[in-house]
Write a protein that holds these residues in place. Structure first.
Motif, short mmCIF file in Angstrom:
data_model
loop_
_atom_site.label_atom_id
_atom_site.label_comp_id
_atom_site.label_asym_id
_atom_site.label_seq_id
_atom_site.Cartn_x
_atom_site.Cartn_y
_atom_site.Cartn_z
N THR A 381 0.82 -1.21 0.00
CA THR A 381 0.00 0.00 0.00
C THR A 381 0.85 1.26 0.00
N ASP A 382 0.16 2.39 -0.25
CA ASP A 382 0.75 3.70 0.00
C ASP A 382 0.65 4.01 1.49
N PHE A 383 1.05 5.21 1.88
CA PHE A 383 0.92 5.65 3.27
C PHE A 383 0.90 7.18 3.26
N ASN A 384 0.12 7.78 4.17
CA ASN A 384 -0.10 9.22 4.14
C ASN A 384 1.02 10.04 4.74
N LEU A 385 2.09 9.40 5.25
CA LEU A 385 3.16 10.13 5.93
C LEU A 385 4.42 10.23 5.07
N MET A 386 5.18 11.30 5.34
CA MET A 386 6.52 11.45 4.78
C MET A 386 7.44 11.85 5.93
N GLN A 390 11.30 11.63 2.44
CA GLN A 390 10.99 10.30 1.91
C GLN A 390 9.64 9.81 2.42
N GLY A 391 8.89 9.22 1.49
CA GLY A 391 7.61 8.62 1.85
C GLY A 391 7.74 7.14 2.11
N TYR A 392 6.61 6.43 2.01
CA TYR A 392 6.58 5.01 2.36
C TYR A 392 5.71 4.22 1.38
N ILE A 393 6.18 3.03 1.05
CA ILE A 393 5.36 1.96 0.48
C ILE A 393 5.48 0.80 1.44
N ARG A 394 4.35 0.40 2.04
CA ARG A 394 4.37 -0.60 3.10
C ARG A 394 3.79 -1.92 2.61
N ALA A 395 4.13 -2.99 3.33
CA ALA A 395 3.68 -4.34 2.94
C ALA A 395 3.28 -5.11 4.19
N TRP A 396 2.23 -5.94 4.05
CA TRP A 396 1.73 -6.76 5.14
C TRP A 396 1.43 -8.17 4.65
N GLU A 397 1.54 -9.12 5.56
CA GLU A 397 1.04 -10.46 5.30
C GLU A 397 -0.49 -10.43 5.38
N MET A 398 -1.12 -11.49 4.92
CA MET A 398 -2.58 -11.55 4.94
C MET A 398 -3.15 -11.51 6.35
N ASP A 399 -2.34 -11.84 7.35
CA ASP A 399 -2.83 -11.81 8.73
C ASP A 399 -2.57 -10.47 9.41
N GLY A 400 -2.10 -9.46 8.65
CA GLY A 400 -1.88 -8.14 9.20
C GLY A 400 -0.50 -7.91 9.78
N THR A 401 0.38 -8.91 9.73
CA THR A 401 1.76 -8.75 10.20
C THR A 401 2.55 -7.94 9.18
N GLN A 412 11.48 9.03 -2.71
CA GLN A 412 11.43 10.47 -2.49
C GLN A 412 9.99 10.95 -2.62
N GLY A 413 9.52 11.77 -1.68
CA GLY A 413 8.20 12.36 -1.78
C GLY A 413 7.11 11.50 -1.19
N LEU A 414 5.89 12.03 -1.24
CA LEU A 414 4.71 11.39 -0.69
C LEU A 414 4.15 10.34 -1.64
N SER A 415 3.78 9.19 -1.10
CA SER A 415 3.11 8.15 -1.91
C SER A 415 1.60 8.27 -1.82
N LEU A 436 4.98 6.20 -7.84
CA LEU A 436 4.74 7.58 -8.25
C LEU A 436 4.56 8.40 -6.98
N THR A 437 5.44 9.35 -6.75
CA THR A 437 5.41 10.17 -5.54
C THR A 437 5.62 11.63 -5.92
#
Length: 655
Positions: A381-386, A390-401, A412-415, A436-437
């Motif tokens: 997913t994207d994330f609303n913080l920088m 630098q911004g963030y692209i985050r990843a989770w397992e199906m169980d939320g870990t 670089q920049g907001l995602s 794309l940020t």
């Protein structure tokens, strides 16, 4: 004493894990303008062995001072070289970029700026992809831009005060074997194109039955699917006040009016068959003063049992729905902080480990892929913080870990409002993530960034990796069709000549490794079937005339219903007994090297053919200096056309 020190250390560590830090948080106002604010908040965990950008990335581009791109990019193989190109729409410009970070071509977009990604598809079914981008500028202007794969402009239409704030959909509404461009326009009193649903062909003409007029403001990308199985598509479109189901002929099937202060405008839904029995559902979200996630019966508009689900925050997020074992997983994000990321099943049950309580929201499209090749899918997913720049692209397992091996990515920049775009941009058969940020300071110097990361996992691991799931942006989630691949005919050759016009075709049998057993070959001439299920790799065509041009295609047919065709071969039969010198024609020198001179009365065309009868050079002027330097040594035939007759001369090239 040691025990006290240990407790203090643990207490300090606990404080460190939850300590708030300064960051930039993005949010969007009701006018669609992304804004930022400085906050003290908890940042995501640092990644282990973080992925770094590929060579040539990131790339920086200029951006609009007010409006920033949303919903990511398009990745598509435009030039059929086995690798995806990156298609970036931003500001008033479209850029196509290769996997090394080279900008292959750039074009200006008419009608304002592009806030949404392009749609990509073979509109006219000629084997070449087209690209469609819609534009707007706030609540004014608007344009439809269509390009071929090389960047040539096929359509550039300004809508005169009708902003097109969505991505287009490419789908065949009228079953004419070509795709229509389907979009929603807001429209003003002075607009040349009305507010409503439009369906245009590639010639810029509205198809019969359209536009479908809308009484209030639409904004999201239409969703298109065949929900009744009749072979024709239905459309789902929303305004601020209602959700519409519209037929392929532009007739209203039903309408669901908004109630209790919720609005449909921005969250483009998906059409999904949860039971696999043709009972299609519409999956989406609403914003406004009563935001909620919903599943409705796509045939009637009624809520599915267990829905809707009330949420606490405004959302622009579009849903993602993927198969999860024998059931489906439904992902929806939202703005704000707290419980902002949900995973449901079709009955409305929240999956274990969800909702995720985060320090900022998730409102871009949500991707799903097996990013570590462990046989289990992950959520990206994207994330609303920088943090800093630098911004963030985050990843989770199906169980939320949360996945911290290689993630989060730190472009670089907001995602915010974008996400992780997946494709194979270097042609190695493995997935890459393209982000794309942007920076939002409302400054002319604000950049837009494109960054690529090599995931080094097979392309087959991708499940859902772009806005609406596919580049046509239809939003119709169907079971994947099994793609059967087989080897084509290669080395198609031809011989001509003799006193009787004949074409002798021969070719190589397909290489081993096909999915099924070879049954035989189809022969096509000029697009028509000439011979069916020929067993031998050769064919003699006696139904030809000298100096006429024919195009042949040989198709290998296998017993698993797979077919694979050769590249077309153009052949022009030429007799052996052509005159050494045409009557009154002068062709010299003969033998020739690099230049050829042709003289005759009333010359209109000179065409050169090789020994196989293939045209290798055609000249319509300057006959006295014909450049043949690119032709190799050998025997050729020159067809000389004058205003009164045709003549043929044999030519020898010796260098």
């Amino acid at each position: 004493m040691k025990k006290t020190l240990l407790l203090l250390a643990l207490f300090s560590l606990s404080l460190g894990l939850t300590a708030q830090q300064p960051a930039t948080r993005a949010f969007i106002d009701e006018d669609g303008i992304i804004k930022t604010e400085s906050v003290l908040t908890q940042l995501p965990p640092a990644s282990r062995d973080a992925l770094t950008p590929m060579p040539g990335f990131p790339l920086s581009f200029g951006s609009n001072t007010t409006y920033k791109p949303m919903r990511g990019l398009a990745l598509a193989d435009l030039n059929n070289d086995g690798s995806d190109e990156i298609i970036l729409c931003h500001n008033e410009e479209i850029n196509v970029i290769d996997g090394q970070g080279n900008v292959l071509w750039t074009q200006t977009l008419v009608g304002g700026m592009a806030q949404y990604p392009a749609a990509v598809g073979d509109i006219n079914k000629d084997g070449i992809l087209e690209i469609v981008s819609l534009t707007a500028y706030g609540n004014a202007r608007g344009g439809i831009n269509v390009f071929d794969a090389s960047g040539n402009v096929l359509m550039a239409t300004v809508t005169n005060n009708n902003p097109l704030i969505c991505a287009p959909v490419l789908a065949d509404l009228n079953n004419d074997s070509e795709l229509e461009i389907i979009f929603c326009g807001r429209g003003k009193a002075s607009a040349s194109i009305s507010a409503g649903i439009h369906a245009w062909n590639l010639q810029g003409e509205e198809i019969e039955g359209f536009p479908f007029e809308l009484p209030s403001t639409p904004a999201f990308t239409p969703t298109v699917a065949d929900i009744d199985g009749d072979g024709f598509l239905e459309m789902f479109v929303s305004t601020t006040s209602a959700l519409y189901c519209v037929s392929h002929t532009g007739d209203e099937i039903y309408r669901v009016d908004s109630e209790e202060a919720y609005k449909y405008s921005y969250q483009s839904p998906l059409v999904v068959d949860f039971e696999g029995e043709g009972n299609w559902s519409l999956v989406g979200a609403c914003h406004g003063d009563n935001p909620h996630h919903y599943i409705r019966n796509a045939h009637t508009g009624e809520y599915r049992e267990g829905w809707p689900k009330q949420v606490t925050s405004w959302t622009y997020s579009t849903p993602t729905v993927v198969k999860n074992g024998d059931s489906h997983a439904i992902f929806m994000g939202m703005s704000g902080e707290g419980n902002v990321f949900y995973q449901y099943d079709a009955d409305g049950n929240i999956a274990p480990g969800f909702p995720l309580n985060l320090s900022a929201g998730i409102e871009g499209f949500i991707s799903v892929a097996d990013i570590d090749n462990d046989g289990e899918d992950e959520i990206i997913t994207d994330f609303n913080l920088m943090d800093g720049e630098q911004g963030y692209i985050r990843a989770w397992e199906m169980d939320g870990t949360e996945v911290t091996e290689g993630f989060p990515l730190r472009p670089q920049g907001l995602s915010y409002m974008n996400g992780a775009n997946f494709g194979d941009i270097d042609g190695d058969g493995n997935l890459e993530i393209v982000t794309l940020t942007y920076v939002q300071n409302f400054s002319p110097d604000d950049p837009v960034y494109v960054t690529a990361y090599a995931l080094n996992q097979p392309i087959e691991n991708l499940v859902y990796g772009t806005y609406k799931g596919t580049n046509d942006r239809m939003g119709w989630i169907r079971e994947e069709e099994v793609v059967v691949s087989c080897n084509p005919v290669t080395n198609l050759m031809a011989q001509t000549g003799g006193d009787v016009s004949t074409v002798y075709l021969y070719w190589s049998e397909p290489e081993p490794g096909s999915t099924g057993n070879l049954l035989g070959y189809y022969i096509q001439k000029n697009g028509e079937l000439l011979q069916e299920l020929l067993e031998m790799p050769e064919y003699v065509d006696n139904e030809v005339e000298f100096f006429e041009t024919y195009e042949y295609v040989i198709t290998a047919v296998y017993d698993d219903n797979c077919e694979a065709s050769s590249a077309p071969l153009s052949v022009t039969p030429i007799p052996d007994g052509v005159q050494e010198h045409g009557k009154e024609a002068k062709v010299y020198p003969n033998p020739a090297k690099n230049m050829l001179h042709v003289e005759d009365f009333g010359l209109t065309q000179v065409e050169v053919f090789n020994i196989m009868g293939q045209s290798v050079l055609s000249v319509n002027e300057n006959f006295e200096t014909v450049d043949i330097s690119h032709l190799q040594n050998g025997i050729y035939f020159i067809r000389i056309k004058t205003t009164e007759e045709e003549k043929t001369v044999k030519l020898v090239i010796e260098k």
